[in-house]
Design a protein around this motif. Structure first.
Motif, PDB file in Angstrom:
ATOM      1  N   VAL A   1       0.922  -1.060  -0.127  1.00  0.00           N
ATOM      2  CA  VAL A   1       0.059   0.029  -0.160  1.00  0.00           C
ATOM      3  C   VAL A   1       0.696   1.460  -0.123  1.00  0.00           C
ATOM      4  O   VAL A   1       1.794   1.534   0.867  1.00  0.00           O
ATOM      5  CB  VAL A   1      -0.875   0.038   1.111  1.00  0.00           C
ATOM      6  N   PRO A   2       0.430   2.129  -0.912  1.00  0.00           N
ATOM      7  CA  PRO A   2       1.616   3.510  -0.738  1.00  0.00           C
ATOM      8  C   PRO A   2       0.992   4.382   0.692  1.00  0.00           C
ATOM      9  O   PRO A   2       0.178   4.689   0.816  1.00  0.00           O
ATOM     10  CB  PRO A   2       0.879   4.281  -1.918  1.00  0.00           C
ATOM     11  N   LEU A   3       2.455   4.209   1.687  1.00  0.00           N
ATOM     12  CA  LEU A   3       2.382   4.896   2.686  1.00  0.00           C
ATOM     13  C   LEU A   3       2.440   6.448   2.623  1.00  0.00           C
ATOM     14  O   LEU A   3       3.303   6.683   1.880  1.00  0.00           O
ATOM     15  CB  LEU A   3       3.104   4.472   3.772  1.00  0.00           C
ATOM     16  N   PRO A   4       1.951   7.236   3.171  1.00  0.00           N
ATOM     17  CA  PRO A   4       2.192   8.817   3.063  1.00  0.00           C
ATOM     18  C   PRO A   4       3.409   9.083   3.778  1.00  0.00           C
ATOM     19  O   PRO A   4       4.193   8.353   4.741  1.00  0.00           O
ATOM     20  CB  PRO A   4       0.791   9.274   3.747  1.00  0.00           C
ATOM     21  N   PRO A   5       4.032  10.182   3.548  1.00  0.00           N
ATOM     22  CA  PRO A   5       5.119  10.715   4.011  1.00  0.00           C
ATOM     23  C   PRO A   5       5.259  10.786   5.555  1.00  0.00           C
ATOM     24  O   PRO A   5       6.116  10.673   6.213  1.00  0.00           O
ATOM     25  CB  PRO A   5       5.243  12.139   3.321  1.00  0.00           C
ATOM     26  N   SER A   6       3.875  10.831   6.165  1.00  0.00           N
ATOM     27  CA  SER A   6       3.716  10.998   7.554  1.00  0.00           C
ATOM     28  C   SER A   6       4.349   9.624   8.379  1.00  0.00           C
ATOM     29  O   SER A   6       4.638   9.652   9.567  1.00  0.00           O
ATOM     30  CB  SER A   6       2.379  11.017   8.013  1.00  0.00           C
ATOM     31  N   PHE A   7       4.621   8.643   7.443  1.00  0.00           N
ATOM     32  CA  PHE A   7       5.158   7.601   7.958  1.00  0.00           C
ATOM     33  C   PHE A   7       6.718   7.674   8.023  1.00  0.00           C
ATOM     34  O   PHE A   7       7.362   6.650   8.842  1.00  0.00           O
ATOM     35  CB  PHE A   7       4.994   6.103   7.257  1.00  0.00           C
ATOM     36  N   ALA A   8       7.523   8.658   7.451  1.00  0.00           N
ATOM     37  CA  ALA A   8       8.875   8.784   7.370  1.00  0.00           C
ATOM     38  C   ALA A   8       9.655   8.828   8.902  1.00  0.00           C
ATOM     39  O   ALA A   8      10.656   8.081   8.876  1.00  0.00           O
ATOM     40  CB  ALA A   8       9.306   9.981   6.429  1.00  0.00           C
ATOM     41  N   PRO A   9       8.848   9.484   9.895  1.00  0.00           N
ATOM     42  CA  PRO A   9       9.484   9.485  11.039  1.00  0.00           C
ATOM     43  C   PRO A   9       9.795   8.048  11.723  1.00  0.00           C
ATOM     44  O   PRO A   9      10.438   8.105  12.618  1.00  0.00           O
ATOM     45  CB  PRO A   9       8.718  10.305  12.012  1.00  0.00           C
TER      46      PRO A   9
END
Length: 300
Positions: free
Chosen positions: A43-51
């Protein structure tokens, strides 16, 4: 105008993952990290998962050093995030992920020699997932991944050792393919950097390609051919070195009859280049004569 469909709602938020990764029960940590890795590639995860990258490095890699299952899961999670989430690669490089992995998960590279049977493959899984991680770090617009990899001598040694790993288990095969893949990737990135390229060949990359060529495994052999195709046009000394290796020349000749079109194509191109160059042609002829005299082609 067409309306863009909203992404499917995710079963989990970054905060949920971060909370679970800091859990005191290792089993919860392993489950969260594994689920994250699996989710990221589906699933494409949003940039909010980078942290989450930082938490995986700090809470799992650096703390749970005796739990190889947890570390393998963390590396799978990191590989998934780095490959797919905007900002995750930069976060991983900022968190010094290569050094953390080499130091805490791979015992400074010695992990490559731990046999699958010793811990049910947990350490070998760490190795395979780390190679994925290191490879995805290379996929950016900048050369940060390349610099971080080459700048860590333990990492370079580890990758070369994986590429030349013996052993017949599935994880051993994955180490070989992942290792050679990364060595080829690095060589390709260095093609414009004369000194860097030569240095990498000297550090063992060229030997890695010739040993991959001789493997009885198309996935490894084709990568060895790609590496050689990258190296040979640039360096006369390397062409001579390959042509004087009788086993390698005979192996190229036999791969020209391979049922795998990729292997066949690369092997034919390399063999023709050596056979048509006046400097290397005599070596090729000698290798084929020796082979004819010695019976079967040596594939060792």
């Amino acid at each position: 105008a067409m309306s863009v469909a909203a992404p499917p709602s995710l079963p989990i938020t970054p905060d949920d993952v971060i909370r679970e990764l800091a859990h005191e029960d290792d089993r919860v940590v392993i489950q969260a990290a594994s689920a994250l890795g699996a989710l990221a590639v589906r699933v494409p995860l949003p940039p909010s998962f980078a942290p989450v990258v930082d938490v995986l490095v700090r809470e799992v890699l650096q703390k749970l050093t005796t739990n190889k299952r947890a570390q393998a899961a963390a590396l799978a999670g990191l590989a998934g995030l780095i490959a797919t989430v905007d900002g995750a690669r930069a976060a991983a490089l900022s968190a010094n992920v290569i050094h953390a992995t080499m130091t805490h998960a791979l015992d400074h590279g010695r992990a490559v020699d731990v046999d699958d049977s010793e811990d049910d493959g947990a350490t070998a899984s760490c190795c395979v997932n780390a190679l994925d991680c290191f490879r995805f770090l290379q996929n950016g617009e900048d050369d940060g991944g390349l610099k971080a990899t080459l700048g860590d001598s333990a990492c370079v040694e580890f990758v070369l050792a994986c590429a030349k790993r013996d052993g017949s288990s599935e994880l051993d095969a994955m180490k070989r393919v992942g290792g050679v893949d990364l060595v080829v990737n690095i060589a390709q990135q260095l093609t414009e950097d004369e000194a860097g390229f030569d240095d990498f060949m000297r550090r063992g990359a060229f030997e890695c390609f010739t040993s991959a060529l001789r493997r009885d495994d198309d996935d490894v052999a084709v990568r060895g051919c790609i590496g050689l195709a990258c190296a040979l046009p640039r360096r006369r000394a390397l062409r001579t070195q390959l042509a004087s290796d009788g086993n390698a020349v005979r192996r190229l000749a036999s791969l020209m009859g391979s049922g795998d079109e990729d292997v066949k194509g690369f092997a034919s191109g390399l063999f023709r280049a050596l056979a048509m160059d006046p400097e290397t042609k005599p070596f090729v002829e000698k290798a084929l004569r020796d082979g004819a005299g010695g019976g079967a082609v040596d594939s060792a």
